[in-house]
Design a protein around this motif. Structure first.
Motif, PDB file in Angstrom:
ATOM      1  N   MET A  52      -5.229 -20.485  16.513  1.00 56.56           N
ATOM      2  CA  MET A  52      -6.303 -20.738  17.475  1.00 56.56           C
ATOM      3  C   MET A  52      -7.625 -20.965  16.760  1.00 56.56           C
ATOM      4  SD  MET A  52      -5.383 -18.043  20.445  1.00 56.56           S
ATOM      5  CE  MET A  52      -7.007 -17.978  21.110  1.00 56.56           C
ATOM      6  N   SER A  53      -7.923 -20.170  15.744  1.00 58.01           N
ATOM      7  CA  SER A  53      -9.230 -20.354  15.104  1.00 58.01           C
ATOM      8  C   SER A  53      -9.237 -21.641  14.295  1.00 58.01           C
ATOM      9  CB  SER A  53      -9.621 -19.141  14.272  1.00 58.01           C
ATOM     10  OG  SER A  53      -8.628 -18.888  13.331  1.00 58.01           O
ATOM     11  N   ALA A  54      -8.090 -22.055  13.749  1.00 60.04           N
ATOM     12  CA  ALA A  54      -8.038 -23.343  13.049  1.00 60.04           C
ATOM     13  C   ALA A  54      -8.318 -24.452  14.055  1.00 60.04           C
ATOM     14  CB  ALA A  54      -6.682 -23.537  12.391  1.00 60.04           C
ATOM     15  N   GLY A  55      -7.750 -24.322  15.250  1.00 54.94           N
ATOM     16  CA  GLY A  55      -7.970 -25.316  16.304  1.00 54.94           C
ATOM     17  C   GLY A  55      -9.436 -25.387  16.687  1.00 54.94           C
ATOM     18  N   ALA A  56     -10.077 -24.231  16.795  1.00 54.33           N
ATOM     19  CA  ALA A  56     -11.489 -24.201  17.179  1.00 54.33           C
ATOM     20  C   ALA A  56     -12.329 -24.925  16.128  1.00 54.33           C
ATOM     21  CB  ALA A  56     -11.958 -22.764  17.337  1.00 54.33           C
ATOM     22  N   ALA A  57     -12.006 -24.720  14.855  1.00 52.22           N
ATOM     23  CA  ALA A  57     -12.766 -25.386  13.797  1.00 52.22           C
ATOM     24  C   ALA A  57     -12.594 -26.900  13.922  1.00 52.22           C
ATOM     25  CB  ALA A  57     -12.297 -24.902  12.427  1.00 52.22           C
ATOM     26  N   ASP A  58     -11.392 -27.347  14.277  1.00 55.18           N
ATOM     27  CA  ASP A  58     -11.158 -28.780  14.445  1.00 55.18           C
ATOM     28  C   ASP A  58     -12.027 -29.353  15.553  1.00 55.18           C
ATOM     29  OD1 ASP A  58      -9.396 -28.909  12.445  1.00 55.18           O
ATOM     30  OD2 ASP A  58      -7.599 -28.889  13.698  1.00 55.18           O
ATOM     31  N   CYS A  59     -12.119 -28.615  16.665  1.00 55.39           N
ATOM     32  CA  CYS A  59     -12.910 -29.090  17.803  1.00 55.39           C
ATOM     33  C   CYS A  59     -14.352 -29.319  17.376  1.00 55.39           C
ATOM     34  CB  CYS A  59     -12.939 -28.075  18.934  1.00 55.39           C
ATOM     35  SG  CYS A  59     -11.367 -27.941  19.727  1.00 55.39           S
ATOM     36  N   LEU A  60     -14.811 -28.522  16.464  1.00 56.94           N
ATOM     37  CA  LEU A  60     -16.203 -28.613  16.033  1.00 56.94           C
ATOM     38  C   LEU A  60     -16.364 -29.681  14.954  1.00 56.94           C
ATOM     39  CD1 LEU A  60     -17.003 -24.817  15.957  1.00 56.94           C
ATOM     40  CD2 LEU A  60     -18.085 -26.510  17.410  1.00 56.94           C
ATOM     41  N   GLY A  61     -15.311 -30.423  14.656  1.00 55.24           N
ATOM     42  CA  GLY A  61     -15.455 -31.513  13.710  1.00 55.24           C
ATOM     43  C   GLY A  61     -14.855 -31.206  12.357  1.00 55.24           C
ATOM     44  N   GLY A  62     -13.972 -30.215  12.283  1.00 62.11           N
ATOM     45  CA  GLY A  62     -13.305 -29.895  11.022  1.00 62.11           C
ATOM     46  C   GLY A  62     -14.152 -28.976  10.162  1.00 62.11           C
ATOM     47  N   THR A  63     -13.548 -28.543   9.089  1.00 60.78           N
ATOM     48  CA  THR A  63     -14.281 -27.627   8.209  1.00 60.78           C
ATOM     49  C   THR A  63     -15.142 -28.444   7.251  1.00 60.78           C
ATOM     50  OG1 THR A  63     -12.331 -27.616   6.845  1.00 60.78           O
ATOM     51  CG2 THR A  63     -12.614 -25.745   8.308  1.00 60.78           C
ATOM     52  N   ILE A  64     -16.091 -27.789   6.642  1.00 62.74           N
ATOM     53  CA  ILE A  64     -17.006 -28.464   5.721  1.00 62.74           C
ATOM     54  C   ILE A  64     -16.477 -28.232   4.306  1.00 62.74           C
ATOM     55  CG2 ILE A  64     -19.399 -28.579   4.913  1.00 62.74           C
ATOM     56  CD1 ILE A  64     -19.312 -29.132   7.855  1.00 62.74           C
ATOM     57  N   ASN A  65     -16.047 -29.296   3.642  1.00 55.98           N
ATOM     58  CA  ASN A  65     -15.571 -29.108   2.272  1.00 55.98           C
ATOM     59  C   ASN A  65     -16.776 -29.082   1.322  1.00 55.98           C
ATOM     60  OD1 ASN A  65     -16.245 -31.761   1.539  1.00 55.98           O
ATOM     61  ND2 ASN A  65     -14.313 -32.538   2.333  1.00 55.98           N
ATOM     62  N   PRO A  66     -16.566 -28.600   0.100  1.00 52.59           N
ATOM     63  CA  PRO A  66     -17.702 -28.429  -0.829  1.00 52.59           C
ATOM     64  C   PRO A  66     -18.460 -29.729  -1.085  1.00 52.59           C
ATOM     65  CG  PRO A  66     -15.741 -27.349  -1.677  1.00 52.59           C
ATOM     66  CD  PRO A  66     -15.311 -28.116  -0.469  1.00 52.59           C
ATOM     67  N   GLU A  67     -17.721 -30.854  -1.081  1.00 56.54           N
ATOM     68  CA  GLU A  67     -18.383 -32.132  -1.343  1.00 56.54           C
ATOM     69  C   GLU A  67     -19.334 -32.493  -0.195  1.00 56.54           C
ATOM     70  OE1 GLU A  67     -16.994 -36.684  -1.947  1.00 56.54           O
ATOM     71  OE2 GLU A  67     -15.503 -35.117  -2.270  1.00 56.54           O
ATOM     72  N   ARG A  68     -18.841 -32.300   1.066  1.00 59.07           N
ATOM     73  CA  ARG A  68     -19.682 -32.586   2.230  1.00 59.07           C
ATOM     74  C   ARG A  68     -20.864 -31.602   2.257  1.00 59.07           C
ATOM     75  NH1 ARG A  68     -22.092 -36.264   5.124  1.00 59.07           N
ATOM     76  NH2 ARG A  68     -22.244 -35.807   7.341  1.00 59.07           N
ATOM     77  N   ALA A  69     -20.623 -30.366   1.840  1.00 56.92           N
ATOM     78  CA  ALA A  69     -21.698 -29.373   1.821  1.00 56.92           C
ATOM     79  C   ALA A  69     -22.818 -29.843   0.892  1.00 56.92           C
ATOM     80  CB  ALA A  69     -21.158 -28.015   1.379  1.00 56.92           C
ATOM     81  N   ARG A  70     -22.450 -30.442  -0.262  1.00 55.79           N
ATOM     82  CA  ARG A  70     -23.479 -30.943  -1.183  1.00 55.79           C
ATOM     83  C   ARG A  70     -24.245 -32.099  -0.563  1.00 55.79           C
ATOM     84  NH1 ARG A  70     -19.930 -29.644  -5.139  1.00 55.79           N
ATOM     85  NH2 ARG A  70     -18.938 -31.685  -5.109  1.00 55.79           N
ATOM     86  N   GLU A  71     -23.518 -32.961   0.188  1.00 55.17           N
ATOM     87  CA  GLU A  71     -24.196 -34.082   0.853  1.00 55.17           C
ATOM     88  C   GLU A  71     -25.174 -33.559   1.899  1.00 55.17           C
ATOM     89  OE1 GLU A  71     -20.398 -37.159   0.631  1.00 55.17           O
ATOM     90  OE2 GLU A  71     -21.174 -36.542   2.588  1.00 55.17           O
ATOM     91  N   LEU A  72     -24.731 -32.549   2.652  1.00 54.52           N
ATOM     92  CA  LEU A  72     -25.593 -31.998   3.700  1.00 54.52           C
ATOM     93  C   LEU A  72     -26.834 -31.352   3.077  1.00 54.52           C
ATOM     94  CD1 LEU A  72     -22.949 -30.418   6.122  1.00 54.52           C
ATOM     95  CD2 LEU A  72     -24.229 -32.537   6.442  1.00 54.52           C
ATOM     96  N   GLU A  73     -26.636 -30.693   1.942  1.00 58.51           N
ATOM     97  CA  GLU A  73     -27.757 -30.047   1.270  1.00 58.51           C
ATOM     98  C   GLU A  73     -28.779 -31.105   0.837  1.00 58.51           C
ATOM     99  OE1 GLU A  73     -26.510 -27.568  -1.963  1.00 58.51           O
ATOM    100  OE2 GLU A  73     -28.375 -26.429  -1.862  1.00 58.51           O
ATOM    101  N   ARG A  74     -28.256 -32.238   0.312  1.00 55.15           N
ATOM    102  CA  ARG A  74     -29.140 -33.323  -0.098  1.00 55.15           C
ATOM    103  C   ARG A  74     -29.883 -33.891   1.119  1.00 55.15           C
ATOM    104  NH1 ARG A  74     -25.844 -37.400  -2.119  1.00 55.15           N
ATOM    105  NH2 ARG A  74     -24.657 -35.748  -3.114  1.00 55.15           N
ATOM    106  N   LEU A  75     -29.145 -34.038   2.238  1.00 48.96           N
ATOM    107  CA  LEU A  75     -29.751 -34.552   3.475  1.00 48.96           C
ATOM    108  C   LEU A  75     -30.913 -33.641   3.895  1.00 48.96           C
ATOM    109  CD1 LEU A  75     -29.085 -36.504   6.158  1.00 48.96           C
ATOM    110  CD2 LEU A  75     -28.464 -34.300   7.077  1.00 48.96           C
TER     111      LEU A  75
END
Ligand code: HEC
Length: 108
Positions: free
Chosen positions: A13-36
Protein backbone atom coordinates in the motif's frame (compact mmCIF):
# COMPACT_ATOMS: atom_id res chain seq x y z
CA UNK A 1 -4.59 -12.27 8.87
CA UNK A 2 -1.07 -13.37 9.76
CA UNK A 3 1.23 -10.62 10.87
CA UNK A 4 3.60 -11.26 7.96
CA UNK A 5 0.77 -10.90 5.41
CA UNK A 6 -0.37 -7.70 7.06
CA UNK A 7 3.14 -6.25 6.83
CA UNK A 8 3.37 -7.23 3.15
CA UNK A 9 0.02 -5.59 2.51
CA UNK A 10 1.09 -2.40 4.26
CA UNK A 11 4.34 -2.32 2.27
CA UNK A 12 2.41 -2.76 -0.99
CA UNK A 13 0.00 0.00 0.00
CA UNK A 14 2.71 2.51 0.83
CA UNK A 15 4.55 1.70 -2.42
CA UNK A 16 1.26 2.39 -4.22
CA UNK A 17 0.84 5.70 -2.41
CA UNK A 18 4.33 6.79 -3.48
CA UNK A 19 3.42 5.96 -7.08
CA UNK A 20 0.29 8.11 -6.90
CA UNK A 21 2.45 11.02 -5.88
CA UNK A 22 4.61 10.60 -8.97
CA UNK A 23 7.05 7.88 -7.92
CA UNK A 24 10.01 8.07 -5.63
CA UNK A 25 12.79 10.61 -6.04
CA UNK A 26 16.02 8.94 -7.09
CA UNK A 27 19.37 10.53 -6.16
CA UNK A 28 19.89 11.86 -9.68
CA UNK A 29 16.49 13.62 -9.72
CA UNK A 30 17.20 14.91 -6.20
CA UNK A 31 20.36 16.61 -7.53
CA UNK A 32 18.36 18.16 -10.38
CA UNK A 33 15.75 19.43 -7.94
CA UNK A 34 18.46 20.88 -5.72
CA UNK A 35 19.91 22.72 -8.72
CA UNK A 36 16.41 23.96 -9.65
CA UNK A 37 15.92 25.35 -6.15
CA UNK A 38 19.26 27.15 -6.06
CA UNK A 39 19.15 28.49 -9.64
CA UNK A 40 15.51 28.94 -10.66
CA UNK A 41 13.97 29.61 -7.26
CA UNK A 42 17.14 31.49 -6.33
CA UNK A 43 16.62 33.91 -9.23
CA UNK A 44 13.77 35.43 -7.21
CA UNK A 45 14.37 34.23 -3.67
CA UNK A 46 18.08 35.04 -3.77
CA UNK A 47 20.93 32.63 -4.52
CA UNK A 48 21.14 31.71 -0.85
CA UNK A 49 17.30 31.80 -0.61
CA UNK A 50 17.45 34.63 1.91
CA UNK A 51 15.08 36.76 -0.13
CA UNK A 52 15.11 39.06 -3.12
CA UNK A 53 12.04 39.70 -5.24
CA UNK A 54 10.52 36.72 -3.37
CA UNK A 55 10.69 36.34 0.43
CA UNK A 56 13.30 34.54 2.52
CA UNK A 57 12.57 30.79 2.23
CA UNK A 58 15.43 29.47 4.37
CA UNK A 59 14.71 26.84 7.00
CA UNK A 60 14.74 29.13 10.10
CA UNK A 61 12.23 31.47 8.44
CA UNK A 62 9.96 28.63 7.35
CA UNK A 63 10.18 26.81 10.72
CA UNK A 64 6.78 25.58 11.88
CA UNK A 65 5.23 25.72 8.40
CA UNK A 66 3.59 22.56 7.07
CA UNK A 67 5.43 20.87 4.19
CA UNK A 68 2.06 20.13 2.53
CA UNK A 69 1.14 23.80 2.41
CA UNK A 70 4.58 24.85 1.12
CA UNK A 71 4.35 22.14 -1.56
CA UNK A 72 0.95 23.51 -2.59
CA UNK A 73 2.37 27.06 -2.87
CA UNK A 74 5.20 25.68 -5.02
CA UNK A 75 2.79 23.77 -7.28
CA UNK A 76 0.15 26.47 -7.65
CA UNK A 77 2.17 29.64 -7.12
CA UNK A 78 0.67 32.70 -5.42
CA UNK A 79 -1.84 34.28 -7.81
CA UNK A 80 -1.42 38.01 -8.23
CA UNK A 81 2.28 37.88 -7.28
CA UNK A 82 5.49 36.99 -9.11
CA UNK A 83 5.47 33.49 -7.56
CA UNK A 84 4.78 31.19 -10.52
CA UNK A 85 3.01 27.81 -10.47
CA UNK A 86 5.54 25.02 -10.92
CA UNK A 87 2.92 22.34 -11.60
CA UNK A 88 3.89 22.11 -15.30
CA UNK A 89 7.46 21.19 -14.30
CA UNK A 90 7.13 19.29 -11.04
CA UNK A 91 5.11 16.34 -9.76
CA UNK A 92 3.41 16.60 -6.37
CA UNK A 93 6.06 14.26 -4.99
CA UNK A 94 8.83 16.55 -6.27
CA UNK A 95 7.20 19.68 -4.85
CA UNK A 96 6.95 17.90 -1.51
CA UNK A 97 10.64 16.94 -1.80
CA UNK A 98 11.49 20.62 -2.33
CA UNK A 99 9.31 21.66 0.64
CA UNK A 100 11.10 19.12 2.85
CA UNK A 101 14.44 20.31 1.44
CA UNK A 102 13.63 23.94 2.28
CA UNK A 103 12.52 23.01 5.80
CA UNK A 104 15.68 21.00 6.44
CA UNK A 105 18.40 23.64 6.74
CA UNK A 106 21.12 21.01 7.18
CA UNK A 107 20.78 19.96 3.54
CA UNK A 108 21.35 23.41 2.07
C1 HEC B 1 9.61 34.98 -10.63
C2 HEC B 1 9.96 35.03 -9.21
C3 HEC B 1 9.85 33.76 -8.39
C4 HEC B 1 10.35 32.52 -8.68
C5 HEC B 1 11.15 32.06 -9.90
C6 HEC B 1 10.02 31.68 -7.54
N1 HEC B 1 9.34 32.40 -6.59
FE1 HEC B 1 8.62 31.67 -4.83
N2 HEC B 1 7.76 33.47 -4.44
C7 HEC B 1 7.91 34.62 -5.20
C8 HEC B 1 7.19 35.71 -4.57
C9 HEC B 1 7.11 37.15 -5.08
C10 HEC B 1 6.58 35.16 -3.42
C11 HEC B 1 5.71 35.90 -2.39
C12 HEC B 1 4.26 35.75 -2.79
C13 HEC B 1 3.38 36.50 -1.80
O1 HEC B 1 3.42 37.73 -1.81
O2 HEC B 1 2.71 35.80 -1.03
C14 HEC B 1 6.97 33.76 -3.36
C15 HEC B 1 6.59 32.89 -2.35
C16 HEC B 1 7.09 31.61 -2.19
C17 HEC B 1 6.82 30.75 -1.08
C18 HEC B 1 5.92 31.06 0.10
C19 HEC B 1 6.76 31.66 1.19
C20 HEC B 1 5.93 31.88 2.41
O3 HEC B 1 6.51 32.35 3.41
O4 HEC B 1 4.72 31.60 2.39
C21 HEC B 1 7.52 29.60 -1.26
C22 HEC B 1 7.59 28.38 -0.34
C23 HEC B 1 8.21 29.74 -2.51
N3 HEC B 1 7.94 30.97 -3.06
C24 HEC B 1 9.02 28.78 -3.02
C25 HEC B 1 9.57 28.84 -4.30
C26 HEC B 1 10.26 27.75 -4.92
C27 HEC B 1 10.55 26.41 -4.26
C28 HEC B 1 10.61 28.17 -6.17
C29 HEC B 1 11.32 27.37 -7.25
C30 HEC B 1 10.74 26.08 -7.60
C31 HEC B 1 10.16 29.54 -6.31
N4 HEC B 1 9.52 29.90 -5.16
C32 HEC B 1 10.37 30.33 -7.43
C33 HEC B 1 8.62 34.72 -6.38
C34 HEC B 1 9.23 33.67 -7.06
Amino acid sequence: MARRELLALLAAMSAGAADCLGGTINPERARELERLVLHDCGSCHGMTLKGGLGPDIRAPTLAGRLPQSLAKTILDGVPGTAMPAWRPLLTEREARWIADYLLDGDRQ
